[in-house]
Every structure is written in C-alpha cells, then in structure tokens.
Design a protein around this motif. Sequence first.
Motif, mmCIF file in Angstrom:
data_model
loop_
_atom_site.group_PDB
_atom_site.id
_atom_site.type_symbol
_atom_site.label_atom_id
_atom_site.label_comp_id
_atom_site.label_asym_id
_atom_site.label_seq_id
_atom_site.Cartn_x
_atom_site.Cartn_y
_atom_site.Cartn_z
ATOM 1 N N ALA A 16 0.809 -1.229 0.000
ATOM 2 C CA ALA A 16 0.000 0.000 0.000
ATOM 3 C C ALA A 16 0.835 1.269 0.000
ATOM 4 O O ALA A 16 1.582 1.533 -0.922
ATOM 5 N N VAL A 17 0.713 2.075 1.074
ATOM 6 C CA VAL A 17 1.386 3.375 1.118
ATOM 7 C C VAL A 17 2.908 3.243 1.034
ATOM 8 O O VAL A 17 3.543 4.015 0.310
ATOM 9 N N PRO A 18 3.558 2.294 1.738
ATOM 10 C CA PRO A 18 5.004 2.177 1.577
ATOM 11 C C PRO A 18 5.447 1.968 0.123
ATOM 12 O O PRO A 18 6.542 2.401 -0.256
ATOM 13 N N GLU A 19 4.591 1.352 -0.698
ATOM 14 C CA GLU A 19 4.965 1.129 -2.097
ATOM 15 C C GLU A 19 5.093 2.436 -2.865
ATOM 16 O O GLU A 19 5.768 2.496 -3.895
ATOM 17 N N THR A 20 4.466 3.508 -2.390
ATOM 18 C CA THR A 20 4.604 4.788 -3.066
ATOM 19 C C THR A 20 6.057 5.259 -3.088
ATOM 20 O O THR A 20 6.430 6.073 -3.932
ATOM 21 N N ALA A 21 6.877 4.735 -2.175
ATOM 22 C CA ALA A 21 8.302 5.074 -2.185
ATOM 23 C C ALA A 21 8.960 4.626 -3.484
ATOM 24 O O ALA A 21 9.887 5.273 -3.976
ATOM 25 N N LEU A 22 8.489 3.505 -4.030
ATOM 26 C CA LEU A 22 9.037 3.018 -5.302
ATOM 27 C C LEU A 22 8.572 3.899 -6.456
ATOM 28 O O LEU A 22 9.318 4.128 -7.409
ATOM 29 N N TRP A 23 7.332 4.395 -6.369
ATOM 30 C CA TRP A 23 6.815 5.276 -7.418
ATOM 31 C C TRP A 23 7.622 6.570 -7.473
ATOM 32 O O TRP A 23 8.061 7.003 -8.542
ATOM 33 N N THR A 24 7.819 7.219 -6.322
ATOM 34 C CA THR A 24 8.556 8.478 -6.308
ATOM 35 C C THR A 24 10.018 8.265 -6.692
ATOM 36 O O THR A 24 10.610 9.092 -7.390
ATOM 37 N N LEU A 25 10.606 7.155 -6.240
ATOM 38 C CA LEU A 25 11.978 6.834 -6.633
ATOM 39 C C LEU A 25 12.086 6.717 -8.149
ATOM 40 O O LEU A 25 13.005 7.270 -8.776
ATOM 41 N N TYR A 26 11.157 6.001 -8.748
ATOM 42 C CA TYR A 26 11.178 5.789 -10.195
ATOM 43 C C TYR A 26 11.037 7.110 -10.945
ATOM 44 O O TYR A 26 11.751 7.362 -11.930
ATOM 45 N N GLN A 27 10.135 7.981 -10.492
ATOM 46 C CA GLN A 27 9.954 9.267 -11.168
ATOM 47 C C GLN A 27 11.228 10.112 -11.092
ATOM 48 O O GLN A 27 11.602 10.781 -12.066
ATOM 49 N N ARG A 28 11.899 10.105 -9.957
ATOM 50 C CA ARG A 28 13.157 10.856 -9.842
ATOM 51 C C ARG A 28 14.210 10.295 -10.789
ATOM 52 O O ARG A 28 14.962 11.047 -11.415
ATOM 53 N N ALA A 29 14.249 8.974 -10.894
ATOM 54 C CA ALA A 29 15.234 8.352 -11.774
ATOM 55 C C ALA A 29 14.948 8.654 -13.240
ATOM 56 O O ALA A 29 15.864 8.902 -14.030
ATOM 57 N N VAL A 30 13.670 8.629 -13.620
ATOM 58 C CA VAL A 30 13.298 8.955 -15.007
ATOM 59 C C VAL A 30 13.782 10.358 -15.360
ATOM 60 O O VAL A 30 14.370 10.597 -16.413
ATOM 61 N N GLU A 31 13.537 11.315 -14.468
ATOM 62 C CA GLU A 31 13.991 12.695 -14.717
ATOM 63 C C GLU A 31 15.517 12.782 -14.710
ATOM 64 O O GLU A 31 16.122 13.462 -15.551
ATOM 65 N N ALA A 32 16.144 12.089 -13.777
ATOM 66 C CA ALA A 32 17.605 12.169 -13.653
ATOM 67 C C ALA A 32 18.329 11.578 -14.853
ATOM 68 O O ALA A 32 19.479 11.940 -15.120
ATOM 69 N N ARG A 33 17.688 10.689 -15.590
ATOM 70 C CA ARG A 33 18.327 10.079 -16.765
ATOM 71 C C ARG A 33 18.324 11.019 -17.977
ATOM 72 O O ARG A 33 18.998 10.736 -18.968
ATOM 73 N N ARG A 34 17.593 12.115 -17.907
ATOM 74 C CA ARG A 34 17.557 13.045 -19.036
ATOM 75 C C ARG A 34 18.910 13.736 -19.204
ATOM 76 O O ARG A 34 19.668 13.879 -18.240
ATOM 77 N N PRO A 35 19.228 14.187 -20.417
ATOM 78 C CA PRO A 35 20.519 14.848 -20.646
ATOM 79 C C PRO A 35 20.725 16.084 -19.769
ATOM 80 O O PRO A 35 21.821 16.319 -19.278
ATOM 81 N N GLU A 36 19.673 16.882 -19.561
ATOM 82 C CA GLU A 36 19.768 18.064 -18.704
ATOM 83 C C GLU A 36 18.621 18.016 -17.695
ATOM 84 O O GLU A 36 17.624 18.729 -17.820
ATOM 85 N N PRO A 37 18.739 17.200 -16.664
ATOM 86 C CA PRO A 37 17.619 16.977 -15.740
ATOM 87 C C PRO A 37 17.371 18.181 -14.843
ATOM 88 O O PRO A 37 18.284 18.956 -14.529
ATOM 89 N N LEU A 38 16.120 18.306 -14.415
ATOM 90 C CA LEU A 38 15.783 19.318 -13.423
ATOM 91 C C LEU A 38 16.256 18.914 -12.038
ATOM 92 O O LEU A 38 16.393 19.757 -11.151
ATOM 93 N N LEU A 39 16.484 17.618 -11.845
ATOM 94 C CA LEU A 39 16.945 17.092 -10.557
ATOM 95 C C LEU A 39 18.079 16.109 -10.831
ATOM 96 O O LEU A 39 17.865 15.074 -11.467
ATOM 97 N N ASP A 40 19.267 16.448 -10.357
ATOM 98 C CA ASP A 40 20.415 15.559 -10.524
ATOM 99 C C ASP A 40 20.393 14.539 -9.384
ATOM 100 O O ASP A 40 20.653 14.889 -8.236
ATOM 101 N N ASP A 41 20.063 13.301 -9.688
ATOM 102 C CA ASP A 41 19.868 12.292 -8.645
ATOM 103 C C ASP A 41 20.442 10.950 -9.086
ATOM 104 O O ASP A 41 19.708 9.987 -9.320
ATOM 105 N N PRO A 42 21.767 10.861 -9.197
ATOM 106 C CA PRO A 42 22.367 9.592 -9.625
ATOM 107 C C PRO A 42 22.079 8.437 -8.687
ATOM 108 O O PRO A 42 22.031 7.279 -9.113
ATOM 109 N N LYS A 43 21.854 8.728 -7.410
ATOM 110 C CA LYS A 43 21.568 7.653 -6.457
ATOM 111 C C LYS A 43 20.227 6.999 -6.779
ATOM 112 O O LYS A 43 20.069 5.777 -6.648
#
Length: 283
Positions: A16-43
């Motif tokens: 349930a709610v703890p699984e949302t941690a995977l959703w937010t993690l994934y969204q940060r990673a999707v953005e961070a993989r862009r050539p010029e990301p709004l959020l630099d998050d290699p972790k």
Amino acid sequence: MASDDPSAPLPTELSAVPETALWTLYQRAVEARRPEPLLDDPKAVELVDRIDYPFEERFGTSALQAQLQALRVACFDREVADFLAREPRGTVVCLGEGLETQYWRVDNGRAQWLTVDLPESVALREQLLPPGPRQRYLAADATELGWTDEVDLSREVLVTAQGLCMYLRPAQVRALIAGCAERLPGGSMVLDAVPRWFARLVRDGKLHTSGYQVPPMPWGMDAGERAKLRTASPAVVGVRDVRPAGGRGLVGALLPLVLAVPPLANRRPSVTVLEFAERPDPS
C-alpha cells in the motif's frame, strides 16, 4: 533467499502506502536520466537499476509526471540546503522518507540525519541505503511522536514530511504538526499537500495506471488554505509558501501562471514551511 552478492538485483515488495516510495523513486530516476535533468539524482538511478521490480509495467513512463515530481522534490532540497547553510551542524528529521535520496543530494558533511519510517520501509532502506556515521534510521510510526525523544534539542532541527501527510487523516495531520511544534521548540517543518480536488480523484479510484492504483489520500489542502495550518497549535508561529521554480517546455511556460492566477494559484499542490516558537525563557 537473498543473494550474498551485493550487486545482485534485490527483489522488492512493499504494501500500500510504503509502495509509493518506489513510485517516487522511479519518477526521480526517469527525470535524472535526461541529458539536462531538473533534478540531478544519480543515487535514484542507481537504486532503480539495483532493485528487481517491474517499475515501468507498474507505473508506466511519463516525462510529465517525472518533471512534476522533480519540481516538488527540488522545493524540499532547497529548504534543506538553506537550513544547513544557516545551521551546518543541525539535525534533519525525515518522516516517512521511504527511498528518498535527499541526503546524497544536499548533505553538507556535518549535519545529523534521522529517518523515521514504518518497519518494512526502514528494513528496505537499510538494505539499499545503509546509514553512514551521521545517519540514523528509526523504525516507528511518525504520527506517534515518540521519535521526538530521539532528537538532540541542543541542535537546530528541521523536520521534513515529503509525500506523507496526504496519506494521513486530517486529525492526524493536525496532531503531527502540533506535536512537532510543541516538542521541537525553535525548529521548523516542511511538508507538502495535494489539493482537495486531487485527493478526491484518488479517493474515487480515478488515479491509476494499467498496473498500479494510487492508495487513498484522506487529507487534501488547497494552497490557499495554508494559513489554517497555524491553527494546529499556538506553537506554530510562521507559515511560508515554497514555490517551485524552473520547469521545461509547457510546464515551464505555464508554471508562472499557475502560481499567480486565481483560482489555479489557490488550488495547486503546495509545499509549506512551518516555523515553531522558541522554548519560553524560564527566567
């Protein structure tokens, strides 16, 4: 059985709610993989690659969602970075942190960090993000407030509640704010809220992908209502809006309008800082 190889993919299952941690993690990673990301998050990228979980199948892929998530996270990063610039040896308490990787983005090398989260979330975090010398993970319900006894009040304190309050009942949100304000004098808290219309969509089951249903959000707050948070306790002495900045493409073009033009400005997602009163002088 878990593999002895630390580089092996880690099977992951949260409820349930703890699984949302995977959703937010994934969204940060999707953005961070862009050539010029709004959020630099290699972790975040590292963790998504490390975890054996069907991220794309469950959550889909949306550049828009990833960008909006990055803008929200950047608000929290900015507040924490500003706090650490003022109080280099302060304490950052992260409630319901899940797999947030903020420590690796903004830590200054001197601050103390305390994560308070549910046992299953802490167990996964300990596997994937083992705490360093200035980090501590506490398995506890953030709403029960016993964790405040673990905070060193000789240091300045900033509490973050990112992606947490919308999953609490309204009375729990008020009690959490009041408890922090009264038990952590002189501290501050940064939290986010979804607008009421969005919370209704989620409660009606209308926010989902083909593989994932967002858990109910009992609490919503329009941005224009943020002043009401001060009524949670007399110890809340200040309320301040934190506005997202930047954006790409259409989001970047529309963001100034969303922030300035009613009724959009009053019914948008929000990030808010609450300031707490100092402890009264016994003399």
